[in-house]
Design a protein around this motif. Structure first.
Motif, PDB file in Angstrom:
ATOM      1  N   GLN A   1       0.843  -1.192   0.000  1.00 49.20           N
ATOM      2  CA  GLN A   1       0.000   0.000   0.000  1.00 49.20           C
ATOM      3  C   GLN A   1       0.880   1.244   0.000  1.00 49.20           C
ATOM      4  OE1 GLN A   1      -2.636  -0.612   3.440  1.00 49.20           O
ATOM      5  NE2 GLN A   1      -4.321  -0.987   2.014  1.00 49.20           N
ATOM      6  N   SER A   2       0.259   2.381  -0.195  1.00 52.43           N
ATOM      7  CA  SER A   2       0.987   3.647  -0.154  1.00 52.43           C
ATOM      8  C   SER A   2       0.577   4.423   1.094  1.00 52.43           C
ATOM      9  CB  SER A   2       0.693   4.475  -1.406  1.00 52.43           C
ATOM     10  OG  SER A   2      -0.685   4.790  -1.477  1.00 52.43           O
ATOM     11  N   VAL A   3       1.458   5.323   1.503  1.00 50.73           N
ATOM     12  CA  VAL A   3       1.218   6.129   2.707  1.00 50.73           C
ATOM     13  C   VAL A   3       1.919   7.472   2.535  1.00 50.73           C
ATOM     14  CG1 VAL A   3       3.230   5.205   3.923  1.00 50.73           C
ATOM     15  CG2 VAL A   3       1.295   6.096   5.240  1.00 50.73           C
ATOM     16  N   ALA A   4       1.365   8.482   3.188  1.00 50.38           N
ATOM     17  CA  ALA A   4       1.969   9.815   3.128  1.00 50.38           C
ATOM     18  C   ALA A   4       1.996  10.433   4.516  1.00 50.38           C
ATOM     19  CB  ALA A   4       1.187  10.721   2.174  1.00 50.38           C
ATOM     20  N   PHE A   5       3.078  11.138   4.792  1.00 51.59           N
ATOM     21  CA  PHE A   5       3.253  11.822   6.065  1.00 51.59           C
ATOM     22  C   PHE A   5       3.392  13.306   5.798  1.00 51.59           C
ATOM     23  CE2 PHE A   5       3.760   7.677   7.379  1.00 51.59           C
ATOM     24  CZ  PHE A   5       4.941   7.077   6.955  1.00 51.59           C
ATOM     25  N   TRP A   6       2.936  14.090   6.750  1.00 52.49           N
ATOM     26  CA  TRP A   6       2.979  15.542   6.584  1.00 52.49           C
ATOM     27  C   TRP A   6       3.777  16.183   7.705  1.00 52.49           C
ATOM     28  CZ3 TRP A   6       0.827  19.279   9.885  1.00 52.49           C
ATOM     29  CH2 TRP A   6       0.797  20.586   9.371  1.00 52.49           C
ATOM     30  N   CYS A   7       4.491  17.260   7.376  1.00 50.32           N
ATOM     31  CA  CYS A   7       5.288  17.973   8.358  1.00 50.32           C
ATOM     32  C   CYS A   7       5.157  19.475   8.139  1.00 50.32           C
ATOM     33  CB  CYS A   7       6.756  17.567   8.254  1.00 50.32           C
ATOM     34  SG  CYS A   7       7.874  18.552   9.281  1.00 50.32           S
ATOM     35  N   ASN A   8       4.948  20.195   9.229  1.00 54.59           N
ATOM     36  CA  ASN A   8       4.954  21.662   9.183  1.00 54.59           C
ATOM     37  C   ASN A   8       6.061  22.156  10.116  1.00 54.59           C
ATOM     38  OD1 ASN A   8       4.204  24.244   8.491  1.00 54.59           O
ATOM     39  ND2 ASN A   8       2.622  24.382  10.048  1.00 54.59           N
ATOM     40  N   PRO A   9       7.122  22.737   9.569  1.00 53.82           N
ATOM     41  CA  PRO A   9       8.259  23.129  10.407  1.00 53.82           C
ATOM     42  C   PRO A   9       7.962  24.388  11.212  1.00 53.82           C
ATOM     43  CG  PRO A   9       8.584  23.899   8.173  1.00 53.82           C
ATOM     44  CD  PRO A   9       7.310  23.111   8.170  1.00 53.82           C
ATOM     45  N   ILE A  10       8.903  24.749  12.056  1.00 54.30           N
ATOM     46  CA  ILE A  10       8.798  25.989  12.814  1.00 54.30           C
ATOM     47  C   ILE A  10       8.851  27.161  11.832  1.00 54.30           C
ATOM     48  CG2 ILE A  10       9.997  27.467  14.483  1.00 54.30           C
ATOM     49  CD1 ILE A  10      10.857  24.877  15.916  1.00 54.30           C
ATOM     50  N   SER A  11       8.018  28.147  12.061  1.00 55.46           N
ATOM     51  CA  SER A  11       7.933  29.285  11.159  1.00 55.46           C
ATOM     52  C   SER A  11       9.290  29.963  10.997  1.00 55.46           C
ATOM     53  CB  SER A  11       6.923  30.304  11.720  1.00 55.46           C
ATOM     54  OG  SER A  11       6.859  31.445  10.889  1.00 55.46           O
ATOM     55  N   GLY A  12       9.668  30.169   9.741  1.00 59.70           N
ATOM     56  CA  GLY A  12      10.930  30.846   9.476  1.00 59.70           C
ATOM     57  C   GLY A  12      12.123  29.943   9.313  1.00 59.70           C
ATOM     58  N   HIS A  13      11.961  28.649   9.616  1.00 56.41           N
ATOM     59  CA  HIS A  13      13.071  27.716   9.456  1.00 56.41           C
ATOM     60  C   HIS A  13      13.224  27.334   7.989  1.00 56.41           C
ATOM     61  CE1 HIS A  13      13.690  26.126  13.819  1.00 56.41           C
ATOM     62  NE2 HIS A  13      13.691  27.436  13.741  1.00 56.41           N
ATOM     63  N   ALA A  14      14.409  27.595   7.460  1.00 57.32           N
ATOM     64  CA  ALA A  14      14.635  27.369   6.037  1.00 57.32           C
ATOM     65  C   ALA A  14      14.887  25.903   5.699  1.00 57.32           C
ATOM     66  CB  ALA A  14      15.818  28.214   5.561  1.00 57.32           C
ATOM     67  N   THR A  15      15.428  25.183   6.652  1.00 58.76           N
ATOM     68  CA  THR A  15      15.830  23.813   6.360  1.00 58.76           C
ATOM     69  C   THR A  15      14.890  22.820   7.018  1.00 58.76           C
ATOM     70  OG1 THR A  15      18.102  24.532   6.227  1.00 58.76           O
ATOM     71  CG2 THR A  15      17.736  22.179   6.418  1.00 58.76           C
ATOM     72  N   LEU A  16      14.528  21.805   6.265  1.00 65.72           N
ATOM     73  CA  LEU A  16      13.630  20.762   6.748  1.00 65.72           C
ATOM     74  C   LEU A  16      14.265  19.411   6.460  1.00 65.72           C
ATOM     75  CD1 LEU A  16       9.796  20.645   6.412  1.00 65.72           C
ATOM     76  CD2 LEU A  16      11.144  18.642   5.801  1.00 65.72           C
ATOM     77  N   TYR A  17      14.174  18.523   7.429  1.00 64.24           N
ATOM     78  CA  TYR A  17      14.786  17.199   7.342  1.00 64.24           C
ATOM     79  C   TYR A  17      13.729  16.129   7.574  1.00 64.24           C
ATOM     80  CZ  TYR A  17      18.701  20.193   8.976  1.00 64.24           C
ATOM     81  OH  TYR A  17      19.616  21.209   9.161  1.00 64.24           O
ATOM     82  N   TRP A  18      13.868  15.018   6.867  1.00 63.31           N
ATOM     83  CA  TRP A  18      13.105  13.815   7.163  1.00 63.31           C
ATOM     84  C   TRP A  18      14.096  12.713   7.563  1.00 63.31           C
ATOM     85  CZ3 TRP A  18       8.035  13.227   7.810  1.00 63.31           C
ATOM     86  CH2 TRP A  18       7.147  14.123   7.192  1.00 63.31           C
TER      87      TRP A  18
END
Lengths: 116, 113
Positions: free
Chosen positions: A17-34
């Motif tokens: 099956q397929s799955v999706a995860f969502w992330c909302n970073p801290i406001s103003g943070h330019a870099t996002l990591y998974w």
């Protein structure tokens, strides 16, 4: 200050099956990591975004995993099709300005995925 | 790239006794080093970080770590363990500049009443 938000917190799916995860970073943070954290192991970086561009996806299994960060804010990580070995906690983190490995990363609570 | 080795996967201490969690690093460059803590069902939280400003780094909740270049170590200590310290601790290393950081395998700290 609001922290890094992730949803869902838990997900159980069948293999293939397929799955999706969502992330909302801290406001103003330019870099996002998974990160992927398998039980009993430390987190492993899957992909790193700088604004909406990918700067490191060397450990992302690109045949089944994909991620995007439209508009340089929130992000989604998708697995299609899922395998049993994808069972793990998926962590999202963000940092500012995010261009140096001296920057502090702020982590969300994670999404625990179980693949049956 | 920076790599870190956490020498103990599990550490057990009695409440009120000192805590020592060991971490060695290897890098050709001056490293950046972090300790993060992960409580059950909670996100990773930064305890402290070393970025070459001072060799003894003080963090939150009474933890501190000393960067020892001669021993390539960055051990985490606390004089007196509390029950609330029971968690998993990760040593994290970066090589400086625009490179990803690497997590150790983690050390689970058990605090016995």
């Amino acid at each position: 200050e609001a922290g890094v938000a992730q949803s869902p917190r838990y997900k159980i799916i069948e293999k293939r099956q397929s799955v999706a995860f969502w992330c909302n970073p801290i406001s103003g943070h330019a870099t996002l990591y998974w990160y992927q954290q398998i039980l009993g192991q430390g987190p492993k970086l899957l992909i790193q975004f700088q604004n909406n561009g990918v700067v490191d996806d060397s450990q992302l299994p690109k045949d089944r995993f994909s991620a995007e960060r439209l508009k340089g804010v929130d992000s989604t990580l998708k697995i299609q099709p899922a395998k049993l070995e994808d069972s793990a906690v998926y962590l999202c983190a963000s940092s500012y300005p995010g261009r140096a490995s001296t920057d502090t990363q702020y982590f969300g609570p994670g999404t625990r995925l179980t693949v049956l | 790239a920076q790599s870190v080795t956490q020498l103990d996967s599990h550490v057990s201490v009695s409440e009120g006794t000192p805590v020592l969690l060991r971490c060695n690093y290897s890098s050709s460059y001056s490293p950046s080093l972090f300790w993060y803590v992960q409580h059950p069902n909670k996100g990773l939280q930064l305890l402290l970080k070393y970025t070459s400003a001072a060799t003894l780094v003080k963090g939150i909740n009474g933890f501190e770590a000393e960067f020892k270049k001669s021993e390539t170590s960055f051990h985490l200590t606390k004089p007196s363990a509390h029950m609330s310290d029971a968690a998993e601790y990760f040593c994290v290393g970066g090589s400086g500049g625009y490179q990803k950081v690497t997590f150790g395998i983690g050390t689970k700290l058990q605090v016995i009443p």
